[in-house]
Design a protein around this motif. Sequence first.
Motif, PDB file in Angstrom:
ATOM      1  N   PRO B  29       0.818  -1.204   0.000  1.00  0.00           N
ATOM      2  CA  PRO B  29       0.000   0.000   0.000  1.00  0.00           C
ATOM      3  C   PRO B  29       0.861   1.268   0.000  1.00  0.00           C
ATOM      4  O   PRO B  29       1.827   1.376   0.757  1.00  0.00           O
ATOM      5  CB  PRO B  29      -0.787  -0.116   1.312  1.00  0.00           C
ATOM      6  N   GLY B  30       0.534   2.187  -0.874  1.00  0.00           N
ATOM      7  CA  GLY B  30       1.271   3.442  -0.968  1.00  0.00           C
ATOM      8  C   GLY B  30       2.351   3.422  -2.034  1.00  0.00           C
ATOM      9  O   GLY B  30       2.754   4.466  -2.537  1.00  0.00           O
ATOM     10  N   GLU B  31       2.810   2.220  -2.385  1.00  0.00           N
ATOM     11  CA  GLU B  31       3.850   2.117  -3.404  1.00  0.00           C
ATOM     12  C   GLU B  31       3.271   2.245  -4.803  1.00  0.00           C
ATOM     13  O   GLU B  31       2.074   2.047  -5.016  1.00  0.00           O
ATOM     14  CB  GLU B  31       4.562   0.756  -3.301  1.00  0.00           C
ATOM     15  N   ALA B  32       4.146   2.559  -5.755  1.00  0.00           N
ATOM     16  CA  ALA B  32       3.734   2.619  -7.155  1.00  0.00           C
ATOM     17  C   ALA B  32       3.809   1.222  -7.756  1.00  0.00           C
ATOM     18  O   ALA B  32       4.714   0.443  -7.435  1.00  0.00           O
ATOM     19  CB  ALA B  32       4.642   3.562  -7.926  1.00  0.00           C
ATOM     20  N   ILE B  33       2.853   0.898  -8.605  1.00  0.00           N
ATOM     21  CA  ILE B  33       2.961  -0.337  -9.369  1.00  0.00           C
ATOM     22  C   ILE B  33       3.683   0.013 -10.672  1.00  0.00           C
ATOM     23  O   ILE B  33       3.843   1.193 -10.995  1.00  0.00           O
ATOM     24  CB  ILE B  33       1.577  -0.966  -9.641  1.00  0.00           C
TER      25      ILE B  33
END
Lengths: 245, 245
Positions: B29-33
Amino acid sequence: MTGSPTFQPLYEQIKSLITRSLVLGEWKPGEAIPSEMELASRYGVSQGTVRKAIDALAAEYIVVRRQGKGTFVATHTAPTHQYRFLRIRADDAEPTSDRHHPRTKFIGLQKDKADANIAAKLGIRVNQAVVVVSRVLVFDGRPLILDEITLAQSIFPNLTMEKLVASQGSIYSFLETAYGTRMVRAEERIKAVGATKHASKHLGVAIGTPLLSVDRVAYTYGDRAVEWRRGLCLTSGYSYLNDLA
Amino acid sequence: MTGSPTFQPLYEQIKSLITRSLVLGEWKPGEAIPSEMELASRYGVSQGTVRKAIDALAAEYIVVRRQGKGTFVATHTAPTHQYRFLRIRADDAEPTSDRHHPRTKFIGLQKDKADANIAAKLGIRVNQAVVVVSRVLVFDGRPLILDEITLAQSIFPNLTMEKLVASQGSIYSFLETAYGTRMVRAEERIKAVGATKHASKHLGVAIGTPLLSVDRVAYTYGDRAVEWRRGLCLTSGYSYLNDLA
DNA sequence: GAGTGGTCTAGACCACACC
DNA sequence: GTGTGGTCTAGACCACTCT
């Protein structure tokens, strides 16, 4: 160099044009709108752009797509969509079950003038003429909801008890066929209150019994408020369902 | 001649693949894919197909798109999304106003065993260990909501009062950072009830005062139920808001 | 078969964020 | 400038409905 400050995608503009035709009644509820190819050539854009505009309208249940047949103006008259905004379900029923058609008992219809509150909610002037419809919704033989529905006479003229009683099904279905005004979305504010004397009489419970008080403002195309209602709802054996996403 | 009975579009399969990576924690959560182009080459499809898959995930608030930056795994930790599922608003506030952060007062934490009802709702076995968290949400200095939150110990082990009290913000934000389990959607069933002795004590009202009883089942990725809660909510000056579409 | 919406692709260009 | 998502186009083919 025009420097348009508010960029609006083409498909949004197409969506507005289609909505405009819906407001003007070019296509009535239940009818098919022109095919994507036709609309594309009418507006001078590609089919993909029309498709994206219709996708947005379909997501708001303003139109309904049916593969192989066409795209249709959504309606409240279909049995499955009669009570689309009704969130009350029996506790022992599946949330998805659509078999919960209540029976409507009309109690009264009074002509009145809008007070400040109603005028604000409906976007009309104070003292403008309104009609207040009172009714009870009966589920499985039990009176569960006491509604008071306020409508502007300017939009819904010549509303009478006779017409309401004669109409089958939901009031939205009736307003749609009789006045061409379709409810597109609504906002509800819910509180817990004690039953008043009036409510206790119609719902058959003791005064003070906890009830849901459900205030609703309903909107037609273009976010125009056209109905205000307050429902008092008994919740023994039934609940108000809501999906959060 | 294969006669595949259930046709599934490519973008649905891509959506499942991306969801699978989210479940496995490949992107937190919060990270970029990865970018659309990267995912397209990874899965061997066109960018447009990946786009449609991500569009669907974004519509469910599972990921969030930010033009020019990338696509990010949605999170409850951002201030604006801390209380995304909380529908209570002050009557005099704009529905859209996000400034309504309540204060949390934790009351208790007990270990218990799932009864038949909770086991059914959480999809666990009867007598499996659960934790029940009690708390009060305080709005503008007034205690409004008394919550009882039930979580399976198998999913949220070693939960203690200390950790909860130490955590800032919403409980979902805490569960997300501490256990990596993100709540994606929830179903609520609402009734009107009279305040019990226990509720009257914590909310500072008389026994029998009408309250909203809000039952919630919350789901994480893949429609897995992971929380059951019952909230008792005082609605004087505040309402439960709902948009119907 | 003809017409409709539904999917998939490939490429061009625009708007935005970061360097 | 480079990379990201956002828009728009054009065309091919699939799935469904009706005739």
